[in-house]
Design a protein around this motif. Structure first.
Motif, mmCIF file in Angstrom:
data_model
loop_
_atom_site.group_PDB
_atom_site.id
_atom_site.type_symbol
_atom_site.label_atom_id
_atom_site.label_comp_id
_atom_site.label_asym_id
_atom_site.label_seq_id
_atom_site.Cartn_x
_atom_site.Cartn_y
_atom_site.Cartn_z
ATOM 1 N N ALA A 16 0.844 -1.207 0.000
ATOM 2 C CA ALA A 16 0.000 0.000 0.000
ATOM 3 C C ALA A 16 0.878 1.254 0.000
ATOM 4 O O ALA A 16 0.569 2.243 -0.679
ATOM 5 N N ALA A 17 1.990 1.207 0.754
ATOM 6 C CA ALA A 17 2.902 2.358 0.798
ATOM 7 C C ALA A 17 3.556 2.577 -0.572
ATOM 8 O O ALA A 17 3.713 3.716 -1.027
ATOM 9 N N VAL A 18 3.920 1.481 -1.238
ATOM 10 C CA VAL A 18 4.511 1.588 -2.586
ATOM 11 C C VAL A 18 3.473 2.185 -3.545
ATOM 12 O O VAL A 18 3.758 3.127 -4.288
ATOM 13 N N LEU A 19 2.251 1.662 -3.488
ATOM 14 C CA LEU A 19 1.180 2.171 -4.364
ATOM 15 C C LEU A 19 0.897 3.641 -4.048
ATOM 16 O O LEU A 19 0.606 4.434 -4.948
ATOM 17 N N GLY A 20 1.020 4.003 -2.773
ATOM 18 C CA GLY A 20 0.774 5.382 -2.351
ATOM 19 C C GLY A 20 1.745 6.371 -2.974
ATOM 20 O O GLY A 20 1.419 7.535 -3.169
ATOM 21 N N ARG A 21 2.941 5.914 -3.290
ATOM 22 C CA ARG A 21 3.922 6.800 -3.944
ATOM 23 C C ARG A 21 3.621 6.962 -5.429
ATOM 24 O O ARG A 21 4.141 7.875 -6.077
ATOM 25 N N LEU A 22 2.841 6.052 -5.973
ATOM 26 C CA LEU A 22 2.546 6.079 -7.408
ATOM 27 C C LEU A 22 1.222 6.775 -7.718
ATOM 28 O O LEU A 22 1.019 7.248 -8.837
ATOM 29 N N ALA A 23 0.327 6.812 -6.722
ATOM 30 C CA ALA A 23 -1.059 7.235 -6.978
ATOM 31 C C ALA A 23 -1.426 8.469 -6.176
ATOM 32 O O ALA A 23 -0.673 8.927 -5.315
ATOM 33 N N ASP A 24 -2.633 8.960 -6.431
ATOM 34 C CA ASP A 24 -3.139 10.089 -5.652
ATOM 35 C C ASP A 24 -3.660 9.600 -4.300
ATOM 36 O O ASP A 24 -3.412 10.219 -3.271
#
Ligand code: SAH
Length: 203
Positions: free
Chosen positions: A83-91
């Protein structure tokens, strides 16, 4: 880790590589596991669950084509690492975990790390998180026998749903579904994987 296990195995999206380099994996595993945090394997996180293998996290993020302005749903928060990795990619990332102990620990950890655009909810991810739908990307970190209909229904036109499909002991296929502008769903097989089962009961 990023060079050897992620780039070396074919992940090329520069934004995914940057996100993998930026998120400290050791912060998502206990002190005992910390020295193994940068090997490319799953690790125990308690409650009989594991933090996903870094390569698989990168692969799924790349496959979901997560863009800067995207709203993402993750099913299976686990440690909160993906989720943290996805958080860096998304809004914004909305992540659902069925196990209350893991959900609470992940929410605290993500708050401490300043991952302010990631929101955790305790519940059954098979139902998605309808309040924030539709999603540009949905990433499922546990394998079910079929794609849950509620998740498909929460996918925006142009959206991507990446999910392992297969039985508990059987081989599982990583599948990407895409909702076309016409509303039609298309499906591609990306490869073989091994995930913990997507279960119905919340605990
Ligand atoms: N992405 C996680 C790893 C997830 S392991 C990480 O980076 O650490 C898979 C997780 O899915 C487990 O924590 C398990 O409890 C959870 N899970 C299984 N079935 C679920 C369901 N129906 N809804 C939500 N979470 C589920």
């Amino acid at each position: 880790m990023v060079c050897r296990h992620i780039k070396g195995r074919g992940i090329s999206d520069p934004r995914v590589l940057e996100a993998m380099a930026a998120v400290p994996r050791e912060a998502f595993v206990g002190a005992v596991q910390a020295r193994r945090a940068y090997a490319d394997g799953p690790l125990p996180i308690g409650e009989g669950q594991t933090i996903s293998q870094p390569y698989v996290v990168a692969w799924m993020a790349e496959a979901a084509e997560v863009g800067l302005g995207d709203r993402v749903l993750e099913v299976g928060t686990g440690s909160g690492y993906a989720a943290a990795v996805l958080g860096r990619l998304a809004d914004a990332v909305y992540t659902v975990e069925r196990n209350a102990v893991l959900a609470q620990a992940a929410a605290e950890r993500l708050r401490e790390l300043g991952c302010d655009n990631v929101k955790v909810r305790h519940g059954d991810g098979n139902q998605g998180w309808s309040e924030h739908a539709p999603y540009d990307a949905i990433v499922v970190a546990a394998a079910g026998p079929a794609v849950p209909g509620a998740l498909r229904a929460q996918l925006r036109k142009g959206g991507r749903l990446v999910i392992p499909v297969g039985g508990r002991w059987a081989t599982q296929r990583l599948v990407r579904e895409r909702r076309r502008e016409s509303g039609e769903i298309t499906c591609e097989e990306l490869g073989m994987v091994r995930f913990v089962p997507l279960v119905d009961e919340v605990c």
